[in-house]
Motif scaffolding. Structure first.
Motif, PDB file in Angstrom:
ATOM      1  N   PRO A 161       0.809  -1.222   0.000  1.00  0.00           N
ATOM      2  CA  PRO A 161       0.000   0.000   0.000  1.00  0.00           C
ATOM      3  C   PRO A 161       0.846   1.278   0.000  1.00  0.00           C
ATOM      4  O   PRO A 161       0.513   2.238  -0.663  1.00  0.00           O
ATOM      5  CB  PRO A 161      -0.825  -0.107   1.283  1.00  0.00           C
ATOM      6  N   ARG A 170       3.521  -1.414  -7.138  1.00  0.00           N
ATOM      7  CA  ARG A 170       2.200  -0.818  -7.363  1.00  0.00           C
ATOM      8  C   ARG A 170       1.598  -0.197  -6.105  1.00  0.00           C
ATOM      9  O   ARG A 170       0.469  -0.516  -5.712  1.00  0.00           O
ATOM     10  CB  ARG A 170       1.259  -1.845  -7.966  1.00  0.00           C
ATOM     11  N   ARG A 184      -0.273   2.319  -3.506  1.00  0.00           N
ATOM     12  CA  ARG A 184      -1.390   3.267  -3.572  1.00  0.00           C
ATOM     13  C   ARG A 184      -0.933   4.649  -3.140  1.00  0.00           C
ATOM     14  O   ARG A 184      -1.538   5.649  -3.503  1.00  0.00           O
ATOM     15  CB  ARG A 184      -2.540   2.766  -2.707  1.00  0.00           C
ATOM     16  N   VAL A 185       0.147   4.685  -2.325  1.00  0.00           N
ATOM     17  CA  VAL A 185       0.736   5.949  -1.887  1.00  0.00           C
ATOM     18  C   VAL A 185       2.248   5.820  -1.963  1.00  0.00           C
ATOM     19  O   VAL A 185       2.812   4.796  -1.568  1.00  0.00           O
ATOM     20  CB  VAL A 185       0.333   6.309  -0.438  1.00  0.00           C
ATOM     21  N   LEU A 217       0.550   4.360 -12.877  1.00  0.00           N
ATOM     22  CA  LEU A 217       0.021   4.280 -11.510  1.00  0.00           C
ATOM     23  C   LEU A 217      -0.960   5.428 -11.294  1.00  0.00           C
ATOM     24  O   LEU A 217      -0.795   6.266 -10.408  1.00  0.00           O
ATOM     25  CB  LEU A 217       1.169   4.330 -10.503  1.00  0.00           C
ATOM     26  N   ALA A 261      -3.833   5.924  -9.986  1.00  0.00           N
ATOM     27  CA  ALA A 261      -4.535   6.179  -8.726  1.00  0.00           C
ATOM     28  C   ALA A 261      -3.574   6.408  -7.558  1.00  0.00           C
ATOM     29  O   ALA A 261      -4.010   6.608  -6.425  1.00  0.00           O
ATOM     30  CB  ALA A 261      -5.461   5.004  -8.404  1.00  0.00           C
ATOM     31  N   THR A 262      -2.285   6.401  -7.814  1.00  0.00           N
ATOM     32  CA  THR A 262      -1.292   6.533  -6.741  1.00  0.00           C
ATOM     33  C   THR A 262      -1.153   7.985  -6.302  1.00  0.00           C
ATOM     34  O   THR A 262      -1.059   8.885  -7.122  1.00  0.00           O
ATOM     35  CB  THR A 262       0.073   5.985  -7.202  1.00  0.00           C
ATOM     36  N   CYS A 278      -0.833  10.044   4.495  1.00  0.00           N
ATOM     37  CA  CYS A 278      -0.732   8.749   3.798  1.00  0.00           C
ATOM     38  C   CYS A 278      -1.683   7.736   4.431  1.00  0.00           C
ATOM     39  O   CYS A 278      -2.408   7.022   3.726  1.00  0.00           O
ATOM     40  CB  CYS A 278       0.695   8.225   3.861  1.00  0.00           C
ATOM     41  N   HIS A 317      -5.301   8.473   3.607  1.00  0.00           N
ATOM     42  CA  HIS A 317      -5.605   8.132   2.214  1.00  0.00           C
ATOM     43  C   HIS A 317      -5.817   6.623   2.058  1.00  0.00           C
ATOM     44  O   HIS A 317      -6.705   6.189   1.333  1.00  0.00           O
ATOM     45  CB  HIS A 317      -4.483   8.616   1.286  1.00  0.00           C
ATOM     46  N   LEU A 318      -5.001   5.831   2.742  1.00  0.00           N
ATOM     47  CA  LEU A 318      -5.109   4.388   2.626  1.00  0.00           C
ATOM     48  C   LEU A 318      -6.328   3.826   3.340  1.00  0.00           C
ATOM     49  O   LEU A 318      -6.831   2.768   2.984  1.00  0.00           O
ATOM     50  CB  LEU A 318      -3.824   3.713   3.132  1.00  0.00           C
TER      51      LEU A 318
END
Length: 183
Positions: free
Chosen positions: A8, A86, A88-89, A139, A141-142, A177, A180-181
């Protein structure tokens, strides 16, 4: 390069330090321990939620800042890491990491400009180093989050905001962070 697994959160620093060289793992020196503590305090499980990488793969002599050529030489490896992990943040730890993704600008200004997730993405796509552009675009959506370096020298100084130390700013960015996750 060993196969990396998705995480993540990916923390990207400048370069390995002496302790990282000795142990063969990232973010284990004094600054790394500060970062790891802050991540744990924010609720991250370092075993499965967090990955670590650096802008350059090798420790520069005398622990100096990497040269532009050293950075350029290593960015294809970093792009490959991003695509394999990959995240997400992506937490960009320190000026060198932030500059690779957002171009040269004062860190305080960059933190303010990247506060809006959409704006941060636009900044990264517009200003990232050419060798990172394809990975950043893929990426989609990162979230890219800049933060100050966690070395004692940098972490304990007053920040761009006279009411905050850089450590306060760093902890705020780590909390961002985590939030967001969660969402």
């Amino acid at each position: 390069m060993p196969r990396l697994h998705p995480v993540p959160l990916l923390c990207i620093g400048e370069a390995p330090g002496a302790e990282e060289d000795r142990q063969g793992t990232g973010f284990v020196g004094a600054a790394g321990k500060t970062l790891r503590r802050a991540l744990i305090e924010a609720g991250f499980n370092l075993e499965w939620q967090v990955g670590f990488a650096n802008i350059v793969r090798c420790r520069p002599r005398a622990n100096r800042r990497p040269t532009a050529q050293e950075v350029r030489s290593c960015l294809p490896w970093l792009a490959q890491t991003l695509l394999q992990m990959r995240p997400r943040v992506v937490l960009l730890v320190g000026t060198t990491a932030a500059e690779a993704f957002f171009g040269k600008r004062p860190l305080g200004r960059l933190i303010e400009e990247a506060e809006d997730s959409k704006r941060a993405r636009e900044l990264a796509l517009a200003a990232c180093a050419p060798d990172l552009k394809e990975a950043v675009a893929e990426l989609a959506a990162t979230l890219f989050v800049p933060m100050p370096h966690t070395s004692g020298l940098a972490w304990n100084r007053p920040s761009y905001n006279p009411r905050l130390r850089w450590s306060d700013v760093g902890k705020q960015q780590i909390a961002r962070c985590a939030k967001h996750l969660e969402g």
